[in-house]
Structure formats: C-alpha cells, structure tokens
Design a protein around this motif. Structure first.
Motif, PDB file in Angstrom:
ATOM      1  N   SER A 217      23.632  66.472  48.830  1.00  0.00           N
ATOM      2  CA  SER A 217      24.578  67.067  47.886  1.00  0.00           C
ATOM      3  C   SER A 217      25.853  66.252  47.723  1.00  0.00           C
ATOM      4  N   VAL A 218      26.137  65.349  48.653  1.00  0.00           N
ATOM      5  CA  VAL A 218      27.374  64.560  48.590  1.00  0.00           C
ATOM      6  C   VAL A 218      27.464  63.695  47.328  1.00  0.00           C
ATOM      7  N   PRO A 219      26.402  63.065  46.855  1.00  0.00           N
ATOM      8  CA  PRO A 219      26.527  62.267  45.630  1.00  0.00           C
ATOM      9  C   PRO A 219      26.818  63.087  44.370  1.00  0.00           C
ATOM     10  N   VAL A 220      26.594  64.386  44.406  1.00  0.00           N
ATOM     11  CA  VAL A 220      26.835  65.201  43.206  1.00  0.00           C
ATOM     12  C   VAL A 220      28.307  65.160  42.803  1.00  0.00           C
ATOM     13  N   PRO A 221      29.268  65.525  43.670  1.00  0.00           N
ATOM     14  CA  PRO A 221      30.667  65.441  43.231  1.00  0.00           C
ATOM     15  C   PRO A 221      31.162  64.002  43.082  1.00  0.00           C
ATOM     16  N   LEU A 222      30.626  63.090  43.894  1.00  0.00           N
ATOM     17  CA  LEU A 222      31.062  61.699  43.780  1.00  0.00           C
ATOM     18  C   LEU A 222      30.656  61.098  42.437  1.00  0.00           C
ATOM     19  N   SER A 223      29.428  61.350  42.030  1.00  0.00           N
ATOM     20  CA  SER A 223      28.987  60.812  40.742  1.00  0.00           C
ATOM     21  C   SER A 223      29.667  61.542  39.588  1.00  0.00           C
ATOM     22  N   ALA A 224      29.937  62.831  39.750  1.00  0.00           N
ATOM     23  CA  ALA A 224      30.665  63.562  38.709  1.00  0.00           C
ATOM     24  C   ALA A 224      32.082  63.016  38.564  1.00  0.00           C
ATOM     25  N   ALA A 225      32.717  62.682  39.685  1.00  0.00           N
ATOM     26  CA  ALA A 225      34.056  62.093  39.624  1.00  0.00           C
ATOM     27  C   ALA A 225      34.029  60.710  38.981  1.00  0.00           C
ATOM     28  N   ALA A 226      33.013  59.916  39.331  1.00  0.00           N
ATOM     29  CA  ALA A 226      32.877  58.592  38.716  1.00  0.00           C
ATOM     30  C   ALA A 226      32.608  58.721  37.221  1.00  0.00           C
ATOM     31  N   TYR A 227      31.803  59.701  36.850  1.00  0.00           N
ATOM     32  CA  TYR A 227      31.522  59.933  35.436  1.00  0.00           C
ATOM     33  C   TYR A 227      32.791  60.357  34.700  1.00  0.00           C
TER      34      TYR A 227
END
Length: 137
Positions: free
Chosen positions: A121-131
């Motif tokens: 689940s950690v990449p979910v907010p990280l990729s959303a922030a990068a997006y």
C-alpha cells in the motif's frame, strides 16, 4: 513515458495489488475451524480489512479518473493523495492490531501477510503525490 503517466499506472497497480493481497487468506485458508479466526483477523484495527480495500479501490478509481476531465484535475489529484495516505495508514493500524491466533500456527505465512499488505500500500500515496506534483507543475 513521462512521470505523470508512470505514476498514474503505478498508483493504480499498487492499489489493485493491495486489494488482491488483502484477499489472499480468503482464497487460501479453508475449513470451518478457521471461520471465526479469519473473521477476527480481518476485523482487527480501526476500519478493518474492508476499510483498507475501500480506500485502495477508491484511490485507484480517483487516479484513473483524473484524466477524464469531468472535475478539476488538481482537486482529484489531491483527493488521490489523501485516499492513498488513508489506505496506508489504515493498513498499518490493521497490521498493528492483529492478535495471533491458532490459525497462525497452521499457516505460518500469515505472520507476514499484514506486513506485505502494508508494504504494497505504500506506493499508493507516493505515486499519487508524484502524479499530483507532475500534474500541477
């Protein structure tokens, strides 16, 4: 492939992978003797596994719908960051609240299951922030 497209795809894939991993014990563990223990396992934490799945799937839907243009992209990107953070925070509180049961003795991989869900689940907010960053830049 640019950062915006890559982070969008990673966010959707991470959210779906979180939900699939979350449901693995339902697919693998069988037997009526485990029914109550499995229900207790999934009900642990503040929102339980259902809440984690809800936040993860909502994150995937929001990230996927930003490009549709129906709402302000900046607002949706911000919502995706919040939902991604809620997914990871819910998964972490769920993992910390799980009490070992006899089911763990028979299925040793369950000791790591909750941690794997949190890690996925950690990449979910990280990729959303990068997006969001790529979108607003």
């Amino acid at each position: 492939m640019d950062l915006r497209d890559a982070s969008r795809r990673v966010g959707i894939a991470a959210a779906v992978a979180t939900v699939v991993a979350l449901g693995a014990p339902y697919a693998v563990i069988t037997g009526p003797e485990y029914a109550t223990q499995l229900a207790d396992y999934y009900a642990s934490g503040a929102v339980g596994a259902a809440g984690i799945a809800l936040f993860a799937l909502l994150s995937a839907v929001v990230v996927a719908s930003v490009e549709r243009g129906n709402l302000d992209p900046g607002t949706l990107a911000g919502v995706a960051v919040v939902l991604g953070a809620a997914t990871t925070l819910s998964a972490a509180t769920w993992a910390l609240a799980i009490e070992p049961s006899p089911m763990f003795r028979d299925n040793l991989w369950l000791v790591w299951h909750a941690r794997v869900v949190v890690a996925l689940s950690v990449p979910v907010p990280l990729s959303a922030a990068a997006y969001a960053r790529a979108l607003l830049a």
